[in-house]
Design a protein around this motif. Sequence first.
Motif, PDB file in Angstrom:
ATOM      1  N   LEU A 205      22.125  66.201  59.684  1.00  0.00           N
ATOM      2  CA  LEU A 205      22.307  65.099  60.538  1.00  0.00           C
ATOM      3  C   LEU A 205      22.191  65.545  62.056  1.00  0.00           C
ATOM      4  N   LEU A 206      23.133  66.486  62.279  1.00  0.00           N
ATOM      5  CA  LEU A 206      23.356  66.894  63.671  1.00  0.00           C
ATOM      6  C   LEU A 206      21.838  67.457  64.295  1.00  0.00           C
TER       7      LEU A 206
ATOM      8  N   VAL B  50      19.224  64.829  64.981  1.00  0.00           N
ATOM      9  CA  VAL B  50      19.279  64.040  66.259  1.00  0.00           C
ATOM     10  C   VAL B  50      19.228  64.742  67.678  1.00  0.00           C
ATOM     11  N   ILE B  51      19.291  66.100  67.477  1.00  0.00           N
ATOM     12  CA  ILE B  51      18.986  67.048  68.703  1.00  0.00           C
ATOM     13  C   ILE B  51      17.589  66.542  69.299  1.00  0.00           C
TER      14      ILE B  51
ATOM     15  N   GLU C  61      16.054  63.903  69.812  1.00  0.00           N
ATOM     16  CA  GLU C  61      16.075  62.676  70.281  1.00  0.00           C
ATOM     17  C   GLU C  61      16.246  62.843  72.015  1.00  0.00           C
ATOM     18  N   THR C  62      16.649  63.897  72.431  1.00  0.00           N
ATOM     19  CA  THR C  62      16.892  64.167  74.038  1.00  0.00           C
ATOM     20  C   THR C  62      15.549  63.977  74.645  1.00  0.00           C
TER      21      THR C  62
ATOM     22  N   ILE D  32      14.643  60.646  75.580  1.00  0.00           N
ATOM     23  CA  ILE D  32      15.834  60.049  76.267  1.00  0.00           C
ATOM     24  C   ILE D  32      15.155  60.674  77.941  1.00  0.00           C
ATOM     25  N   PHE D  33      14.661  61.550  77.707  1.00  0.00           N
ATOM     26  CA  PHE D  33      14.286  62.357  78.960  1.00  0.00           C
ATOM     27  C   PHE D  33      13.104  61.274  79.529  1.00  0.00           C
TER      28      PHE D  33
ATOM     29  N   PHE E 236      12.713  58.263  78.900  1.00  0.00           N
ATOM     30  CA  PHE E 236      13.345  57.131  79.147  1.00  0.00           C
ATOM     31  C   PHE E 236      13.704  57.048  80.741  1.00  0.00           C
ATOM     32  N   VAL E 237      14.397  58.067  80.981  1.00  0.00           N
ATOM     33  CA  VAL E 237      15.002  58.370  82.306  1.00  0.00           C
ATOM     34  C   VAL E 237      13.857  58.283  83.387  1.00  0.00           C
TER      35      VAL E 237
ATOM     36  N   ILE F 140      12.512  54.997  83.606  1.00  0.00           N
ATOM     37  CA  ILE F 140      13.278  54.106  84.515  1.00  0.00           C
ATOM     38  C   ILE F 140      13.138  54.434  85.992  1.00  0.00           C
ATOM     39  N   LEU F 141      13.105  55.902  86.406  1.00  0.00           N
ATOM     40  CA  LEU F 141      13.091  56.233  87.738  1.00  0.00           C
ATOM     41  C   LEU F 141      11.529  55.606  88.196  1.00  0.00           C
TER      42      LEU F 141
ATOM     43  N   LEU G 171      12.093  51.809  88.981  1.00  0.00           N
ATOM     44  CA  LEU G 171      12.834  51.890  90.068  1.00  0.00           C
ATOM     45  C   LEU G 171      12.125  52.034  91.230  1.00  0.00           C
TER      46      LEU G 171
ATOM     47  N   ILE H  77      12.124  47.350  88.548  1.00  0.00           N
ATOM     48  CA  ILE H  77      13.565  46.681  87.795  1.00  0.00           C
ATOM     49  C   ILE H  77      14.330  47.007  88.918  1.00  0.00           C
TER      50      ILE H  77
ATOM     51  N   ILE I   6      22.556  53.745  84.996  1.00  0.00           N
ATOM     52  CA  ILE I   6      21.952  54.999  84.772  1.00  0.00           C
ATOM     53  C   ILE I   6      22.884  56.279  85.629  1.00  0.00           C
TER      54      ILE I   6
ATOM     55  N   SER J  75      21.278  63.624  79.494  1.00  0.00           N
ATOM     56  CA  SER J  75      21.350  63.280  77.888  1.00  0.00           C
ATOM     57  C   SER J  75      22.271  62.226  77.713  1.00  0.00           C
TER      58      SER J  75
ATOM     59  N   THR K 218      22.395  59.631  79.470  1.00  0.00           N
ATOM     60  CA  THR K 218      21.760  58.423  79.700  1.00  0.00           C
ATOM     61  C   THR K 218      21.301  57.635  78.540  1.00  0.00           C
ATOM     62  N   ARG K 219      21.560  58.313  77.283  1.00  0.00           N
ATOM     63  CA  ARG K 219      21.141  57.627  75.931  1.00  0.00           C
ATOM     64  C   ARG K 219      22.121  56.384  75.759  1.00  0.00           C
TER      65      ARG K 219
ATOM     66  N   VAL L 298      26.113  58.133  65.149  1.00  0.00           N
ATOM     67  CA  VAL L 298      25.383  59.316  65.240  1.00  0.00           C
ATOM     68  C   VAL L 298      25.274  59.660  66.758  1.00  0.00           C
TER      69      VAL L 298
ATOM     70  N   ARG M  18      27.007  62.980  68.618  1.00  0.00           N
ATOM     71  CA  ARG M  18      26.183  63.941  69.114  1.00  0.00           C
ATOM     72  C   ARG M  18      26.340  64.332  70.448  1.00  0.00           C
TER      73      ARG M  18
ATOM     74  N   VAL N 257      27.128  68.145  70.738  1.00  0.00           N
ATOM     75  CA  VAL N 257      25.951  68.990  71.296  1.00  0.00           C
ATOM     76  C   VAL N 257      26.275  69.194  72.673  1.00  0.00           C
TER      77      VAL N 257
END
Lengths: 78, 652
Positions: A51-52, A55-56, A58-59, A62-63, A65-66, A69-70, A73, A78, B450, B545, B547-548, B606, B610, B614
């Motif tokens: 499981l671990l 999910v790694i 997923e970063t 997220i990047f 997403f960041v 957002i930037l 902005l 937003i 953020i 990371s 920011t999730r 999760v 994580r 991690v």
Amino acid sequence: MTIDLGTAIAAIGAGIAILGGAYGTGVAQAAIGSAGMGLIAEKPEQFGSALLLLVIPETLVIFGFVIAILILLGVGLI
Amino acid sequence: MSVVLKLSLISQIFYTEQMQKIRIIALENKKYGIIAELHKMGVLDIRKSSLQLNDDKALPNIQIISEELIKIRSALTFLDKPKNIVEINKMEHKSLEEVLNLSNNTKPLVNRIFSLVESKRSFLEENNEINNNLKNISLFIGTGINLKKIKSESLEFFAIIVNNKKNLRILHALKSASVNYENIIKKINKNTTLFFIIFDKRDKQKIENIINNYADERIELNDKLFDDYPENIIKKLNIRKVEIKKQVNKINNELQDISKKEYHHIAAILEMIEIEYERSKIPENFKKTEKTFIIEGWVPIKKVNKLMSVLENLTNGDYYFEEIKTNELAPTLLNRPSIFKPFDYLMGFYSLPRSDEIDPTWIFIFSFMIFYGLMISDIGYGILSLIIALLIMKKVSKEGLVYNVSKIWALSSIPVIIFGLLSNQVFGYSLSILNSIQIINWNRNIPSIIVFTVLVGVFYVILGQILSFFNKYKHHEKKLAVSKLISIVTIITGTVAIAGFLFHSFSIALSETSAITALITFEITAILSGKEASELTNLISHPLSFTRILGFGLASIIIASLIDKAFTPTLSSFSIVNVLIFIVLLIILLILHILNVIVGMFEGIVQGARLNLVEFFSKFYIGNGIKFKPYSEKRQYTYAQKYNKNKARVKK
């Protein structure tokens, strides 16, 4: 609400940032997920590790997403 | 004194239970008593001794105990555990002799169980055979065949099933073979036909050749059974089936009756025999001399005195106790309040901490609950997740993944409610009475949140580096320890530089100085880190990371708002249709919110785990500790005979 071309392109760019991250995460998770299932089938006690590992990646999204957002902005959406 | 107390408290929080390796030498005639008492105490993780002496053997009575164990254990497997028993009358476990006597007394009962099970098996086998025969014989209904009449010294028969397309060919083959035969043909269904061929024994070979060529299936007939017309045989077999069913029911009832009356009694005897078996087998891990035996193992330091007191009492001082100095890694014993035990389970996803490293579980518990709370942050969702978790806990067994995870959900619902209050969210709605305490606005403060999440990430990465410094220092890796400290300067100055250049939070001069410092310290850290230099890029990626937290929190709140916008029911007037629409919309609203909560609960657990395992643990955690497995007895149906402490004296 009307927006100029530059803002529209920036919004598309934000979308692409998320899309790229999500696609990368999906590709990585597909490979890790199938390998993880194989691992759990043989060693159920390794569920946590599988499981671990799953999910790694997923970063990546997220990047994305960041960055999105930037961008949003930056153009004041937003 | 208070400083010592504080240090001891810190040690208890951040380190696992302190262990001591010990050696006990005692006289052979005290062996069973010592084993039994160690078994009851459950404080010693027994290990094979490295002394160059002969290995000890299992106790001589192991053979008898093992036989009793197999007998009672197999008898118990045929009984059902009675349900709805609130209280069990526990038996006292006195001595091996008494256990063997009790086991011997159950012999008639155990034999009765085996005999019932054997009869049941034989009835069920007969029933299966009857079913097979019924299947075959039912093919012959309406043919008028009676094997008893056909049977003779000169005649024989075959019954086969053939595909309809081969019917003419088989008849032609039989005619062409010039043999004496009679056949009865019956169409079974659209595609197949039954051929019953009676022939002269002398032509058996020829008939068999034809059958082998054309038959799709050959029916084996039990000629002892086939001694009447098929209809009559089926009647007889069905009567027998009813009799068998009655017999099996009778046996099941008797077994149920035995289960009801005797299950706990037999389970108690089994439990005592299992304990005696473990006691008889454990000496295989000991060493021995002519008149003594040697036990080695790990014991929590705080239990050493108690252990010595028991040994003193048992041996009247005739024993040798030694605290062994060793570089061997001690086993890990986590000693946390039971309410937080499920978090150990989550930690197990990664690995058990080593006994010689910082145990970060408390930090894990604290930060996990904060991250989880932030990611869901809704009062309604907090209450709903608490209800769901409690319901699951009621339904599942107390051991295993689901129960432990549900307990974590239940505990973590508290921060969800707290952050729900702080962000004024109730099922996606904002309440005006909570405006005064609202400090988080997920929709309007995205830039601030953020930055906050990145700063949380920076904090955890710095904390990870500090803990890593202590770990490396303790393991005498001083160069790496220094690199960890310098990397903290890199992280802080790097963060200031990024905040200054990107968000203009600091002056240009400070930003530039910070950037230069970050680059220089990064270089120094890379040089000092050696092989670990490749991990330095994580110093940048890991804070990002975090920011999730914003990502998942925002997603949960936006989905909740969308559900509200689409399905919030309103009642404009009291008509049946309006009330029905209102109820249906309310149900849909509730179901969708429950689904959103469930998604949030899974994501929260999760992602919360994580971020810790991690992004945070990878900085300092070594893991792969060896679990402390004390030699201990597990009792459910019995209790151990009370140990007399009156004579206990402590002598070291």
